[in-house]
Write an enzyme that holds these catalytic residues in place. Sequence first.
Site, short mmCIF file in Angstrom:
data_model
loop_
_atom_site.label_atom_id
_atom_site.label_comp_id
_atom_site.label_asym_id
_atom_site.label_seq_id
_atom_site.Cartn_x
_atom_site.Cartn_y
_atom_site.Cartn_z
N GLY A 12 0.83 -1.20 0.00
CA GLY A 12 0.00 0.00 0.00
C GLY A 12 0.86 1.25 0.00
O GLY A 12 2.09 1.17 0.17
N ASP A 13 0.22 2.39 -0.23
CA ASP A 13 0.92 3.69 -0.25
C ASP A 13 2.01 3.74 -1.32
O ASP A 13 3.03 4.42 -1.15
CB ASP A 13 1.54 4.01 1.12
CG ASP A 13 0.49 4.08 2.20
OD1 ASP A 13 -0.61 4.58 1.92
OD2 ASP A 13 0.78 3.64 3.33
N GLY A 40 -5.54 6.41 1.96
CA GLY A 40 -5.03 7.77 1.91
C GLY A 40 -4.27 7.89 0.61
O GLY A 40 -3.17 7.37 0.47
N HIS A 41 -4.89 8.53 -0.36
CA HIS A 41 -4.26 8.67 -1.67
C HIS A 41 -3.90 10.14 -1.84
O HIS A 41 -4.77 11.00 -1.87
CB HIS A 41 -5.20 8.21 -2.79
CG HIS A 41 -5.45 6.73 -2.76
ND1 HIS A 41 -6.29 6.10 -3.65
CD2 HIS A 41 -4.95 5.75 -1.97
CE1 HIS A 41 -6.29 4.80 -3.39
NE2 HIS A 41 -5.50 4.57 -2.37
N THR A 234 -6.20 -6.46 4.75
CA THR A 234 -7.44 -5.71 4.73
C THR A 234 -8.59 -6.68 4.47
O THR A 234 -8.36 -7.89 4.29
CB THR A 234 -7.37 -4.54 3.73
OG1 THR A 234 -8.41 -3.60 4.06
CG2 THR A 234 -7.52 -4.99 2.29
N ARG A 298 0.80 7.75 10.85
CA ARG A 298 1.69 6.81 11.51
C ARG A 298 3.00 6.75 10.73
O ARG A 298 2.97 6.73 9.50
CB ARG A 298 1.08 5.40 11.49
CG ARG A 298 -0.05 5.21 12.47
CD ARG A 298 -0.56 3.78 12.47
NE ARG A 298 -1.33 3.45 11.28
CZ ARG A 298 -1.96 2.30 11.08
NH1 ARG A 298 -1.89 1.35 11.98
NH2 ARG A 298 -2.65 2.08 9.98
N LEU A 327 11.41 7.42 -7.18
CA LEU A 327 12.81 7.14 -7.47
C LEU A 327 13.71 8.21 -6.84
O LEU A 327 14.80 7.92 -6.34
CB LEU A 327 13.02 7.12 -9.00
CG LEU A 327 14.44 6.76 -9.42
CD1 LEU A 327 14.69 5.27 -9.21
CD2 LEU A 327 14.72 7.15 -10.87
P1 GDP Z 1 -1.30 5.68 -2.35
O1 GDP Z 1 -2.01 5.33 -1.10
O2 GDP Z 1 -0.82 4.49 -3.11
O3 GDP Z 1 -2.08 6.61 -3.24
O4 GDP Z 1 0.02 6.49 -1.91
P2 GDP Z 1 0.12 7.62 -0.76
O5 GDP Z 1 -0.45 8.87 -1.27
O6 GDP Z 1 -0.36 7.09 0.53
O7 GDP Z 1 1.70 7.73 -0.60
C1 GDP Z 1 2.51 8.21 -1.60
C2 GDP Z 1 3.25 9.43 -1.08
O8 GDP Z 1 4.36 9.72 -1.93
C3 GDP Z 1 2.44 10.71 -1.11
O9 GDP Z 1 2.79 11.51 -0.02
C4 GDP Z 1 2.83 11.38 -2.43
O10 GDP Z 1 2.67 12.78 -2.44
C5 GDP Z 1 4.27 11.02 -2.49
N1 GDP Z 1 4.80 10.86 -3.84
C6 GDP Z 1 4.18 10.30 -4.91
N2 GDP Z 1 5.03 10.20 -5.94
C7 GDP Z 1 6.21 10.66 -5.50
C8 GDP Z 1 7.51 10.77 -6.07
O11 GDP Z 1 7.76 10.37 -7.20
N3 GDP Z 1 8.48 11.31 -5.29
C9 GDP Z 1 8.27 11.72 -4.02
N4 GDP Z 1 9.30 12.23 -3.34
N5 GDP Z 1 7.06 11.63 -3.44
C10 GDP Z 1 6.06 11.09 -4.17
MG MG Z 2 -1.94 5.67 0.91
#
Ligand code: GDP
Ligand code: MG
Length: 418
Positions: A12-13, A40-41, A234, A298, A327
């Site tokens: 996830g995330d 949380g997206h 989940t 968290r 990356l």
């Molecule tokens: P999801 O639950 O799969 O949608 O992912 P989340 O939003 O929970 O976690 C991804 C986190 O990485 C978020 O805080 C995004 O803003 C951040 N993020 C996404 N792509 C990138 C990236 O390429 N580089 C960095 N540094 N942060 C990213």
């Molecule tokens: Mg998330």
Amino acid sequence: MPVTAVVGAQWGDEGKGRLIDYLASKADVVVRFQGGNNAGHTVVNDLGTFRLHLVPSGVFFSNVRCLLGAGTVIDPDSFLEEIASLESAGVSTANVWLDRRAHVVWPYHRLLDGAREKGSKLGTTRRGIGPVYGDKSSYRGLRIGDLLHPEFLRQRLQDVLPLKNHEMAFYGLPALKLEDLLAQAGQWREKLSKRIVDSVPILRQAIQAGQQVLLEGQLGIMRDLDWGIYPYSTASSPTAGGASSGAGIPPRFIERVIGVAKAYATSVGGGPFPTELFDENAESLRKIGDEYGATTRRPRRCGWFDAVTVRYAAWLNGLSAMAVIKLDVLDSFEKIKLCTGYRLGNQVLTEMPDTVTQGQVTPVYEEWPGWTSSTRDVRTWDALPSPAQTYLRRIEDLVGVPIRYVSVGPKREQMICL
Ligand code: GDP
Ligand code: MG
């Protein structure tokens, strides 16, 4: 390519929201197909930084129809709060719809989840998600469409509530009153009825017209109810198969499945996580990657990329492509490790072991040189530092799926498309 599923290939995330937001500019419909407001997206765009919990990540394009599918569960208060906060940030939510079959998260689900979690280490978000899916499969659930039938709703709640109150008493929680719940349901009906739809004709017509449909998963393969690290999982299926049943789209119409994976790995909540780090590398990943949960804040557990897991995700989802996210978080690392197998005694496992065994293995690593330069402004494959290209190619080899997208920052434009 009318229907594309976007699924998490780790715990996830992985950045699914971010990828959906990127792809949604060319989409007609985005469907969240499972889970609830435990998601949380994060989406970062010109309007600001948004943490979406229930609303599909296509909401930033007003012409994109956003659907919460039958496989999701909806906490009406949380949904209405999210809608209000999007509206107040200038994002129109006029195109957000709820399939009538999605189940309602009632206050007792939340209370029971919180009470249960106190005594366990499962690491749930206490949003009532496990309990509501439990009720759904034991025929004690109520659906969003039931809000439109007050008499039926009263009858069903009357049947269900004594049992729920019994369970609440077990945890020392006070009983809830039928009339209070019905009054609350009446308010929800007033605010939600205009959004409640039957998604079947909507999606059938969209697909028959050749429109672009994106299916947005929540969490990742290792939290899947069947295929993940049960019981640290989940209560639904965040796979491409789950996308088909949760959105109501026949499997043969899903033509593309994109697996989203971080360039390293993180996990929120309990359960085994073989490549978890406890050294200064973990601190660096957490700090540079801002690895704190979008729903709960968290701290996320951090580790190296685990090819055993992503290969498992590749097969179970039938991934046609991968998106490697974050990356840039590895930019300052001098050495980067990749897990290629799990050592157990004098054996090396390359298939996914059971949950208990997974907690006992040690990762087999390859070590690759870092690139120690910023990739945040890179927009093409050719402009990536060559050690970064080598690292990504090695991931492709190990997983057996081509990388289509590489993300080098959270903003919409920080994306390399191959
Ligand atoms: P999801 O639950 O799969 O949608 O992912 P989340 O939003 O929970 O976690 C991804 C986190 O990485 C978020 O805080 C995004 O803003 C951040 N993020 C996404 N792509 C990138 C990236 O390429 N580089 C960095 N540094 N942060 C990213
Ligand atoms: Mg998330």
